[in-house]
Motif scaffolding. Structure first.
Motif, PDB file in Angstrom:
ATOM      1  N   ASP A  43       0.850  -1.180   0.000  1.00  0.00           N
ATOM      2  CA  ASP A  43       0.000   0.000   0.000  1.00  0.00           C
ATOM      3  C   ASP A  43       0.891   1.237   0.000  1.00  0.00           C
ATOM      4  OD1 ASP A  43      -1.712   2.046   0.453  1.00  0.00           O
ATOM      5  OD2 ASP A  43      -2.592   1.233   2.289  1.00  0.00           O
ATOM      6  N   PRO A  44       0.764   2.090  -1.048  1.00  0.00           N
ATOM      7  CA  PRO A  44       1.660   3.257  -1.131  1.00  0.00           C
ATOM      8  C   PRO A  44       1.440   4.239   0.016  1.00  0.00           C
ATOM      9  CG  PRO A  44      -0.082   3.421  -2.761  1.00  0.00           C
ATOM     10  CD  PRO A  44      -0.197   2.050  -2.154  1.00  0.00           C
ATOM     11  N   LEU A  45       0.301   4.141   0.661  1.00  0.00           N
ATOM     12  CA  LEU A  45       0.015   5.094   1.732  1.00  0.00           C
ATOM     13  C   LEU A  45       0.287   4.520   3.121  1.00  0.00           C
ATOM     14  CD1 LEU A  45      -3.380   6.598   0.514  1.00  0.00           C
ATOM     15  CD2 LEU A  45      -1.074   7.419   0.083  1.00  0.00           C
ATOM     16  N   ALA A  46       0.688   3.225   3.136  1.00  0.00           N
ATOM     17  CA  ALA A  46       0.814   2.553   4.431  1.00  0.00           C
ATOM     18  C   ALA A  46       1.744   3.303   5.371  1.00  0.00           C
ATOM     19  CB  ALA A  46       1.313   1.136   4.239  1.00  0.00           C
ATOM     20  N   ASP A  47       2.826   3.861   4.823  1.00  0.00           N
ATOM     21  CA  ASP A  47       3.796   4.549   5.683  1.00  0.00           C
ATOM     22  C   ASP A  47       3.454   6.017   5.883  1.00  0.00           C
ATOM     23  OD1 ASP A  47       5.156   2.194   5.682  1.00  0.00           O
ATOM     24  OD2 ASP A  47       6.439   2.758   3.979  1.00  0.00           O
ATOM     25  N   LEU A  48       2.427   6.501   5.192  1.00  0.00           N
ATOM     26  CA  LEU A  48       2.169   7.943   5.185  1.00  0.00           C
ATOM     27  C   LEU A  48       1.057   8.348   6.143  1.00  0.00           C
ATOM     28  CD1 LEU A  48       2.401   8.853   1.402  1.00  0.00           C
ATOM     29  CD2 LEU A  48       4.173   8.871   3.137  1.00  0.00           C
ATOM     30  N   TYR A  49       0.626   7.425   6.974  1.00  0.00           N
ATOM     31  CA  TYR A  49      -0.408   7.800   7.933  1.00  0.00           C
ATOM     32  C   TYR A  49      -0.080   7.246   9.305  1.00  0.00           C
ATOM     33  CZ  TYR A  49      -4.804   8.346  10.389  1.00  0.00           C
ATOM     34  OH  TYR A  49      -5.745   8.687  11.311  1.00  0.00           O
ATOM     35  N   VAL A  50      -0.020   8.142  10.285  1.00  0.00           N
ATOM     36  CA  VAL A  50       0.166   7.725  11.670  1.00  0.00           C
ATOM     37  C   VAL A  50      -0.903   8.406  12.497  1.00  0.00           C
ATOM     38  CG1 VAL A  50       1.703   7.693  13.670  1.00  0.00           C
ATOM     39  CG2 VAL A  50       2.657   7.477  11.360  1.00  0.00           C
ATOM     40  N   GLU A  51      -1.691   7.600  13.198  1.00  0.00           N
ATOM     41  CA  GLU A  51      -2.764   8.164  13.997  1.00  0.00           C
ATOM     42  C   GLU A  51      -2.205   8.640  15.331  1.00  0.00           C
ATOM     43  OE1 GLU A  51      -6.077   5.563  14.180  1.00  0.00           O
ATOM     44  OE2 GLU A  51      -7.157   6.855  15.604  1.00  0.00           O
ATOM     45  N   LYS A  52      -2.612   9.838  15.727  1.00  0.00           N
ATOM     46  CA  LYS A  52      -2.237  10.301  17.056  1.00  0.00           C
ATOM     47  C   LYS A  52      -3.210  11.380  17.475  1.00  0.00           C
ATOM     48  CE  LYS A  52       1.596  11.987  19.848  1.00  0.00           C
ATOM     49  NZ  LYS A  52       2.999  12.349  19.929  1.00  0.00           N
ATOM     50  N   ARG A  53      -3.530  11.378  18.745  1.00  0.00           N
ATOM     51  CA  ARG A  53      -4.497  12.323  19.264  1.00  0.00           C
ATOM     52  C   ARG A  53      -4.031  13.759  19.031  1.00  0.00           C
ATOM     53  NH1 ARG A  53      -7.347  11.932  25.124  1.00  0.00           N
ATOM     54  NH2 ARG A  53      -8.865  13.527  24.659  1.00  0.00           N
ATOM     55  N   GLY A  54      -4.944  14.597  18.548  1.00  0.00           N
ATOM     56  CA  GLY A  54      -4.606  15.996  18.309  1.00  0.00           C
ATOM     57  C   GLY A  54      -4.041  16.254  16.916  1.00  0.00           C
ATOM     58  N   TYR A  55      -3.842  15.190  16.174  1.00  0.00           N
ATOM     59  CA  TYR A  55      -3.297  15.330  14.817  1.00  0.00           C
ATOM     60  C   TYR A  55      -4.282  14.717  13.823  1.00  0.00           C
ATOM     61  CZ  TYR A  55       1.065  16.212  17.231  1.00  0.00           C
ATOM     62  OH  TYR A  55       2.019  16.750  18.037  1.00  0.00           O
ATOM     63  N   SER A  56      -4.314  15.283  12.619  1.00  0.00           N
ATOM     64  CA  SER A  56      -5.079  14.606  11.576  1.00  0.00           C
ATOM     65  C   SER A  56      -4.195  13.531  10.953  1.00  0.00           C
ATOM     66  CB  SER A  56      -5.566  15.599  10.534  1.00  0.00           C
ATOM     67  OG  SER A  56      -4.502  16.420  10.111  1.00  0.00           O
ATOM     68  N   ASN A  57      -2.891  13.734  10.952  1.00  0.00           N
ATOM     69  CA  ASN A  57      -1.962  12.716  10.462  1.00  0.00           C
ATOM     70  C   ASN A  57      -0.574  13.005  11.029  1.00  0.00           C
ATOM     71  OD1 ASN A  57      -0.361  10.906   9.131  1.00  0.00           O
ATOM     72  ND2 ASN A  57      -1.217  11.315   7.091  1.00  0.00           N
ATOM     73  N   TYR A  58      -0.205  12.284  12.066  1.00  0.00           N
ATOM     74  CA  TYR A  58       1.047  12.556  12.776  1.00  0.00           C
ATOM     75  C   TYR A  58       2.267  12.302  11.905  1.00  0.00           C
ATOM     76  CZ  TYR A  58       4.506  12.592  16.519  1.00  0.00           C
ATOM     77  OH  TYR A  58       5.586  12.886  17.303  1.00  0.00           O
ATOM     78  N   TYR A  59       2.097  11.474  10.867  1.00  0.00           N
ATOM     79  CA  TYR A  59       3.231  11.190   9.976  1.00  0.00           C
ATOM     80  C   TYR A  59       3.878  12.489   9.502  1.00  0.00           C
ATOM     81  CZ  TYR A  59       5.719  10.455   5.636  1.00  0.00           C
ATOM     82  OH  TYR A  59       6.671  10.503   4.657  1.00  0.00           O
ATOM     83  N   PHE A  60       3.033  13.471   9.117  1.00  0.00           N
ATOM     84  CA  PHE A  60       3.577  14.692   8.522  1.00  0.00           C
ATOM     85  C   PHE A  60       4.302  15.549   9.551  1.00  0.00           C
ATOM     86  CE2 PHE A  60       0.700  13.358   5.217  1.00  0.00           C
ATOM     87  CZ  PHE A  60       1.470  13.603   4.089  1.00  0.00           C
ATOM     88  N   ASN A  61       3.917  15.440  10.822  1.00  0.00           N
ATOM     89  CA  ASN A  61       4.631  16.191  11.841  1.00  0.00           C
ATOM     90  C   ASN A  61       6.056  15.673  11.975  1.00  0.00           C
ATOM     91  OD1 ASN A  61       5.191  17.234  14.798  1.00  0.00           O
ATOM     92  ND2 ASN A  61       3.467  18.371  13.929  1.00  0.00           N
TER      93      ASN A  61
END
Lengths: 596, 349
Positions: free
Chosen positions: A383-401
């Motif tokens: 999945d090309p997006l598998a590494d691009l999403y990390v769930e974390k409270r207060g974030y819509s996508n912690y991966y980008f942080n």
């Protein structure tokens, strides 16, 4: 005889017909050609629309359902759209471009108040990009065009272009039902319909001036009634890096409210004594004259301008009190509590099925087959997006942080290697104006600050707030400690480090990357240059009721292959306490001192 | 010039003469204004000058889908404003907000029920308006700008909204029964742009040179198709109304009406009005008695009485006063507003 007359009449008719036809033909021949300027302008318009269409994005759910618009603003695939477009899809969606391809996409940051979201398309590093225009230059009466996916018509992923007039600028639209607030927005009569949401509004040069998002409907149903609103691209650009941080971004308050008094002046009607504005001298009854770069003459204007700035920004303000006119800066406070934002997102997010097609709306296009099969094969592999999403409270996508913080830290490698140095530093310098010597000793056990013959000592990692509240000049040693740790160990080992986005710095041009580090009992903001990664400013907050200590770093010079500041300014609440000229940073490792 | 091609397309079918005219017009504009497509026609100047002559009006309403705001056009330099005649004007003083944010009070000079227009007057405010003498007729196919405060978007010193459009047809407003209900039944310019939104009525229609060509009409809707009509009243109609009103022919001088010995009374007709609690309580019908003349003639609960024998009824008090001047034996006409409709009712005793 009758016959003769009839034929004469007939002949007459034929003659009349022929001559009238001739005259019509003659007119056609005489019809002037459009002037060269007209043809050139037409050609220019066609080009503008062609270019603009390439960067216009059709947004769908992962199952090809739903639909909205967006616009690509960077070659690596960042897309601006509305929060209300992205929110029903959760964190994954598919973006179609007019090359006929669908690209797997993931949400980065969201701004539920300002109705913006940033998505990231994957699969290319040369996505077509919209030119960013200047929405401050947009005037009523200029022509413009919207591009997008109205009524989800873009079955072949070719955007629909609608053309119109700028009907109004600097409009404010109250939150309607939700908290979505449109400040300082652009009003157009270009048709904006359901599905256009999140799509771009362009000027006639094909430059992006706004993100279409809302219409006035009232009693006429949810189709265009000649009034559409676009979020100004200025606001979108102010929030861009905040959104790229993968956070749930907030808007701001000034810490005071205003009302129009009997003389028509906009005056402070209520102010929090704990606010930055109060500390900058603004009090009840003071007249607000200017905010940001704009004059204020109505309460509406103030609200309007405030809406285009993210929280934590410091923006210029001009006010008048009994003593005269004061120009200063005010640090904006967050508008919502994190828990309030969470509630909003919960309300907006999909509880599974994406929005149902409303009766009477057009058929949703089937997902592009080629992209579909591509997706299938990709899923089979990875999945090309598998590494691009990390769930974390207060974030819509912690991966980008994490991604943005890594980007900042990777810039450090250009500045020489501090990582192997010990933490025992001796920094010497002087305060030229007062002709005093400064000495800072950093070690594992303490921070020592000497100014002239005075000396103070503080714990290296805690107990700082009480000193900051007293506006102590030992703040200089604390700032140097942060500077040392940032370069030596990196922010993640100092505490909980979060990338906030880009903020302005008082007295400096441009925007700077901001990282917030929460250490034991205090917060630190580190402002770094987006180009060099060098630390520009460090702010240490004791709490949100007192001014932080601010250190401004200047004149970096390479010393022993490492970039070192030559000038440091210590500031509390915009007042410079002193300017230190650094003579040497000595690092004492186990084997003795080494001059830098 | 950007509209140039769309104009060519439609105009070709209409008239080659017109094409020549339009071409000539556009060519001069093009050469005047340089080559940047966004400034070929200097819309910005035309619109901003016109915006200064359009005002935001605030008055009665805000209930039951009736807006309490609309637009108005300043028509001279002595403070006269022409606007749609509507319930918004049912107040002692109509609040006028000018382009620069000044808040002024206007009185209703008079109204022309036939054209549904009213003239207001603001005293000594130095307002600068359109020159009615240069206001001209427009032709089908002509491009225009509509300037109004639709949806009440602008407040204070914010500019009224501007829209672009083309006059699609010049035609009488045929009001076939059950289709479109409008008191005004004269000629209108039908527009291709959605001008006639809440708050837009009374706004200005100007040509590309900023000359006034019409006034945006009240919201009307085709009852069957559910389509809202976008239209404006031409200037000759507006001028005629303004002249009639300013010459005093249609203004109401209640004091000149004389009470008769045996007048009509609301209770005798069979209606109860809502309680008189305001300075200008709108004359809403609260109840219609069974078997009364009012019921027979078609009056209903919630009807708002606007006109009595074509004269303005601005409050419950004025209705009672006006009824007192009509002999009980005589019939009279009422114009009532029922929801979004205007209905003419002949009341026979």
């Amino acid at each position: 005889m009758n016959r003769a007359i009839t034929s004469w009449i007939f002949l007459g008719m034929v003659l009349a017909w022929t001559s009238s036809k001739e005259s019509l033909l003659a007119q056609e021949l005489e019809a002037p050609k459009p002037s060269q300027a007209v043809l050139e302008a037409q050609q220019q318009r066609i080009e503008s629309m062609r270019k603009a269409s390439r960067a216009t994005v059709a947004v769908y759910g992962t199952d090809g359902q739903g639909g909205g618009s967006g616009v690509c603003i960077s070659a690596d695939g960042y897309v601006l759209t509305n929060f209300h477009v992205s929110s029903p899809f959760g964190h994954r969606m598919r973006c179609g471009l007019n090359d006929g391809k669908m690209y797997e996409s993931v949400v980065a940051g969201i701004d539920p108040t300002g109705d913006l979201a940033v998505l990231k398309m994957v699969g290319r590093d040369d996505f077509p990009v919209a030119d960013i225009g200047n929405s401050d230059e947009v005037r009523i009466g200029q022509w413009c065009f919207a591009a997008g996916n109205p009524f989800v018509l873009a079955t072949n992923l070719q955007p629909t272009v609608t053309y119109g007039l700028i009907s109004g600028v600097r409009r404010y639209q109250y939150p309607s039902g939700t908290i979505l607030e449109y400040s300082d927005c652009i009003q157009t009569d270009a048709a904006i319909n359901p599905g256009n949401s999140g799509g771009p509004l362009f000027n006639m040069r094909g430059e992006l001036i706004g993100i279409n998002g809302r219409c006035s409907f009232e009693k006429r149903g949810r189709v265009n009634v000649g009034v559409g609103y676009a979020i100004s691209i200025k606001q979108a650009m102010n929030f861009l890096w905040q959104l790229k941080s993968g956070r749930v971004v907030d808007h701001a308050t000034l810490g005071f409210t205003v009302a129009t008094d009997s003389n028509g002046k906009v005056t402070v009607s209520n102010i929090l004594e704990s606010s930055d504005a109060y500390r900058r001298g603004i009090h009840y009854g003071d007249e607000i004259l200017k905010l940001g770069d704009r004059e204020i003459s109505t309460t509406n204007q103030l609200k309007n301008i405030l809406g285009i700035y993210p929280d934590q920004w410091r923006i210029p303000i001009r006010y008048r009190n009994d003593d005269g006119i004061v120009d200063t800066f005010v640090r904006l406070q967050n508008l919502h509590l994190p828990s309030e934002l969470e509630e909003i997102i919960k309300g907006e997010s999909p509880q599974k099925p994406p929005p149902q097609r409303k009766p009477g709306t057009p058929e949703i296009p089937p997902p592009d087959e080629k992209a579909e099969s591509l997706k299938q094969s990709n899923i089979a592999k990875k999945d090309p997006l598998a590494d691009l999403y990390v769930e974390k409270r207060g974030y819509s996508n912690y991966y980008f942080n994490r991604f943005e913080l890594d980007r900042i830290l990777s810039l450090r490698s250009n500045q020489g290697n501090w990582t192997e140095s010990s933490e025992n530093w001796k920094i010497t310098g002087e305060v030229p104006r007062e002709n005093l010597n400064v000495e800072i000793l950093l070690s594992e056990t303490s921070l020592v600050f000497r100014l002239g013959d005075k000396s103070e000592t503080v714990h290296p990692r805690q107990g700082w707030p009480q000193w900051i509240k007293q506006r102590s000049s030992i703040g200089l040693a604390m700032g140097m400690r942060v500077w040392q740790e940032w370069n030596r160990r990196g922010p993640r080992l100092m505490g909980d480090a979060i990338y906030l986005g880009r903020n302005p710095i008082v007295g400096r041009e441009g925007l700077f990357d901001v990282t917030r580090i929460t250490v034991s009992d205090f917060d630190v903001l580190v402002y770094t240059s987006p180009d060099t990664g060098l630390i520009e400013v460090i702010e240490i907050f004791s709490d949100n009721q007192t001014d932080p200590v601010e250190l401004y770093f200047d004149q970096y010079e390479p010393v022993d292959g490492r970039a070192s500041p030559k000038l440091i300014r210590l500031v509390y609440g915009l007042e410079t306490q002193f300017l230190v000229s650094i003579n040497a940073i000595q690092i004492h490792d186990g084997q003795g001192g080494k001059d830098l | 010039m950007n509209l140039f091609n769309t104009v060519i397309g439609s105009v070709f079918q209409v008239s080659k003469y017109l094409l020549l005219l339009v071409l000539a017009n556009h060519c001069t504009l093009a050469s005047d204004q340089g080559r940047d497509p966004s400034t070929v026609i200097n819309n910005e100047a035309v619109i901003s000058t016109s915006q200064e002559k359009v005002v935001k009006l605030y008055g009665a309403g805000g209930v039951r889908g009736l807006e309490s705001y609309q637009s108005g056009i300043i028509i001279d330099n002595s403070g006269h404003i022409v606007t749609s005649w509507s319930t918004v004007l049912d107040v002692n003083k109509v609040r006028v907000v000018t382009f620069d944010g000044r808040r002024l009070d206007a009185t209703v000079v008079g109204m022309d029920p036939q054209n549904e227009l009213a003239v207001l007057k603001v005293e000594d405010a130095g307002l600068v308006g359109f020159d009615l003498a240069t206001a001209s007729a427009a032709t089908t196919g002509q491009r225009v700008f509509a300037i109004s405060n639709l949806f009440g978007i602008a407040a204070g010193n914010e500019s009224c909204s501007a829209q672009k459009g083309v006059i699609m047809a010049t035609t009488p407003l045929t009001t076939r029964r059950g289709k479109i209900k409008s008191l005004y039944q004269g000629r209108v310019y039908v527009l291709d742009v959605m001008t006639n939104n809440p708050g837009a009525s009374g706004g200005a229609l100007v040509d590309l040179k900023g000359r006034l060509v019409g006034i945006i009409g009240k919201e009307i809707r085709d009852e069957q198709a559910g389509i809202w009509l976008n239209y404006a009243l031409p200037m000759d109609v507006v001028k005629a109304s303004v002249e009639r009103i300013l010459s005093g022919k249609t203004s109401v001088q209640e004091s000149s009406l004389k009470a008769v010995a045996q007048p009509h009374r609301p209770s005798d007709i069979g209606i109860t009005l809502i309680p008189d609690v305001l300075a200008k309580t709108p004359p809403f019908v609260d109840q219609v008695r069974e078997g009364s003349a009012a019921l027979r003639c078609g009056l209903q609960t919630n009807d708002l009485i606007l006109l009595l024998n074509d004269q303005r009824v601005d409050s419950r008090k004025s209705l009672e006063r006006m009824l007192s001047t009509i002999n009980r034996a005589d019939s009279f006409y009422l114009l009532v507003q029922r929801g979004q409709e205007l209905i003419r009712i002949h009341v026979r005793p």
